[in-house]
Design a protein around this motif. Structure first.
Motif, PDB file in Angstrom:
ATOM      1  N   ASN A   1     107.259  46.613  47.259  1.00 53.38           N
ATOM      2  CA  ASN A   1     108.648  47.584  47.514  1.00 53.38           C
ATOM      3  C   ASN A   1     108.510  48.487  48.581  1.00 53.38           C
ATOM      4  OD1 ASN A   1     109.814  45.581  45.649  1.00 53.38           O
ATOM      5  ND2 ASN A   1     108.646  46.818  44.055  1.00 53.38           N
ATOM      6  N   ASP A   2     109.720  48.978  48.971  1.00 59.81           N
ATOM      7  CA  ASP A   2     109.925  49.807  49.844  1.00 59.81           C
ATOM      8  C   ASP A   2     109.221  51.335  49.196  1.00 59.81           C
ATOM      9  OD1 ASP A   2     111.000  48.682  51.858  1.00 59.81           O
ATOM     10  OD2 ASP A   2     113.037  49.061  51.411  1.00 59.81           O
ATOM     11  N   ASP A   3     109.164  51.507  48.087  1.00 56.37           N
ATOM     12  CA  ASP A   3     108.430  52.490  47.403  1.00 56.37           C
ATOM     13  C   ASP A   3     107.028  52.485  47.230  1.00 56.37           C
ATOM     14  OD1 ASP A   3     108.139  50.899  45.267  1.00 56.37           O
ATOM     15  OD2 ASP A   3     109.389  52.323  43.798  1.00 56.37           O
ATOM     16  N   GLY A   4     106.397  51.502  47.836  1.00 54.05           N
ATOM     17  CA  GLY A   4     104.986  51.105  47.751  1.00 54.05           C
ATOM     18  C   GLY A   4     104.609  50.545  46.484  1.00 54.05           C
ATOM     19  N   THR A   5     105.433  50.227  45.519  1.00 52.23           N
ATOM     20  CA  THR A   5     105.135  49.700  44.327  1.00 52.23           C
ATOM     21  C   THR A   5     105.010  48.194  44.632  1.00 52.23           C
ATOM     22  OG1 THR A   5     107.294  49.625  43.190  1.00 52.23           O
ATOM     23  CG2 THR A   5     106.054  51.626  42.761  1.00 52.23           C
ATOM     24  N   VAL A   6     104.247  47.510  43.639  1.00 52.86           N
ATOM     25  CA  VAL A   6     104.302  45.929  43.616  1.00 52.86           C
ATOM     26  C   VAL A   6     105.418  45.324  43.231  1.00 52.86           C
ATOM     27  CG1 VAL A   6     102.797  43.971  42.721  1.00 52.86           C
ATOM     28  CG2 VAL A   6     101.728  46.248  43.165  1.00 52.86           C
ATOM     29  N   GLY A   7     105.837  44.278  43.970  1.00 59.04           N
ATOM     30  CA  GLY A   7     106.913  43.377  43.664  1.00 59.04           C
ATOM     31  C   GLY A   7     106.553  42.214  43.045  1.00 59.04           C
ATOM     32  N   GLU A   8     106.198  40.973  43.953  1.00 59.91           N
ATOM     33  CA  GLU A   8     105.851  39.824  43.646  1.00 59.91           C
ATOM     34  C   GLU A   8     105.172  39.070  44.946  1.00 59.91           C
ATOM     35  OE1 GLU A   8     109.074  37.399  41.850  1.00 59.91           O
ATOM     36  OE2 GLU A   8     110.336  37.786  43.655  1.00 59.91           O
ATOM     37  N   GLY A   9     104.868  37.937  44.362  1.00 61.56           N
ATOM     38  CA  GLY A   9     104.606  37.185  45.541  1.00 61.56           C
ATOM     39  C   GLY A   9     105.431  36.209  46.180  1.00 61.56           C
ATOM     40  N   PRO A  10     105.141  35.509  47.191  1.00 68.99           N
ATOM     41  CA  PRO A  10     106.082  34.419  47.625  1.00 68.99           C
ATOM     42  C   PRO A  10     106.710  33.469  46.858  1.00 68.99           C
ATOM     43  CG  PRO A  10     104.102  34.704  49.153  1.00 68.99           C
ATOM     44  CD  PRO A  10     103.830  35.400  47.903  1.00 68.99           C
ATOM     45  N   GLY A  11     106.037  33.240  45.670  1.00 71.49           N
ATOM     46  CA  GLY A  11     106.603  32.201  44.821  1.00 71.49           C
ATOM     47  C   GLY A  11     106.187  32.334  43.120  1.00 71.49           C
TER      48      GLY A  11
END
Length: 312
Positions: free
Chosen positions: A189-199
């Motif tokens: 994410n913009d804050d450098g935390t982990v989001g998810e993958g492409p799917g």
């Protein structure tokens, strides 16, 4: 020479606008806003073949349809078909094709005909089903990279809505991984935390606890993720939802990637750094076994998650 089976040859019938039509005859306008402006939301389901029962079991169809309902509302589609209609379309399409193997189901709802970026109708829909075996990496796992592409933001293109437009972001990250010789990617994410993958969503094991980014981390509220959070504690495996920092990926003892397509796929490395011993971990294997027994109806547990096709 190895040949690849083309599952399109197995598809005889699809549902379009709530009617069965031959696969070759299913068409939409090239000016449909669903195509030209990505005014399209969708769901992907899996159905699992149970050889003993001689039945195909759709996994968590009701939950997928509820998520579709939210996506349609956020896209502001005019008077789409009911969830009951879509459920009937799915059952009718699978039955018409008489599939007796693990099957993937894709349900799409979109703005059809000719319109502008802001058109909300007329609404078209389609259901297509095809045989789809489990990915080989379910057993072997894959190496992942952290992509340079950032995840969509909640106030830009919310990942909670399963919309085709969001997957441009996913495509860029997937191509990033491909160029680097990796099997998958994780987006921050913009804050450098982990989001998810492409799917899919990511879980990492730290100090015996599986951690996954929470639902405010710009992720899709994944049905598979929710399943794992439910079944983990029943196996004595603690589960936590919270913000995850990038460097925590490199501290992971085990990790896996989950979604309808991947199911539970082990991650063996992040950015060239091995996860644990660099192979699927024992707790990941334990979750895979439990998951497989549930989706295939080997166990009677969670029978409400399975919709039988041929013996309903």
């Amino acid at each position: 020479m190895t040949t690849t089976h083309d599952s399109r040859t197995d598809i005889k019938w699809v549902s379009q606008n709530n009617k069965l039509v031959p696969y070759a005859d299913a068409k939409i306008s090239i000016m449909a806003p669903g195509l030209t402006f990505a005014a399209l939301v969708f769901e992907g389901f899996r159905a699992y073949w149970n050889a003993e029962r001689k039945d195909l079991l759709i996994f968590r169809m009701e939950d997928h349809l509820k998520r579709l309902e939210f996506s349609m509302a956020l896209l502001e589609l005019d008077d789409p078909p009911s969830l009951e209609t879509f459920a009937n379309d799915i059952l009718e399409t699978i039955t018409a094709n008489d599939f007796r193997d693990d099957t993937y189901i894709r349900l799409q709802v979109y703005v059809d005909e000719w319109g502008s970026m802001n058109s909300t109708g007329p609404v078209g829909s389609s259901v297509i089903c095809r045989p789809r075996p489990r990915v080989a990496n379910f057993q072997t796992g894959q190496k992942f990279i952290v992509s340079s592409w950032r995840r969509n933001g909640e106030n830009a293109s919310p990942s909670r809505m399963k919309a085709s437009g969001n997957y441009l972001n996913s495509r860029l990250a997937g191509l990033d991984a491909k160029r680097q010789g990796a099997g998958g990617a994780i987006m921050l994410n913009d804050d450098g935390t982990v989001g998810e993958g492409p799917g899919g969503c990511v879980f990492i094991l730290r100090d015996g606890v599986f951690i996954t980014p929470d639902v405010t981390s710009n992720i899709l509220e994944s049905i598979t993720r929710g399943t794992i959070l439910d079944i983990g504690p029943s196996l004595g495996i603690p589960m936590v939802e919270r913000r995850v920092g990038r460097t925590e990926l490199y501290l992971a003892e085990e990790a896996f990637y989950c979604g309808t397509g991947q199911e539970i796929m082990p991650i063996t490395a992040f950015d060239g750094k091995s996860v644990g011993a660099g192979e699927p971990g024992p707790l990941t294997r334990k979750l895979q076994t439990r998951f497989d027994n549930i989706v295939r109806g080997v166990t009677d547990d969670h029978s409400d998650w399975r919709t039988p096709v041929y013996k309903s």
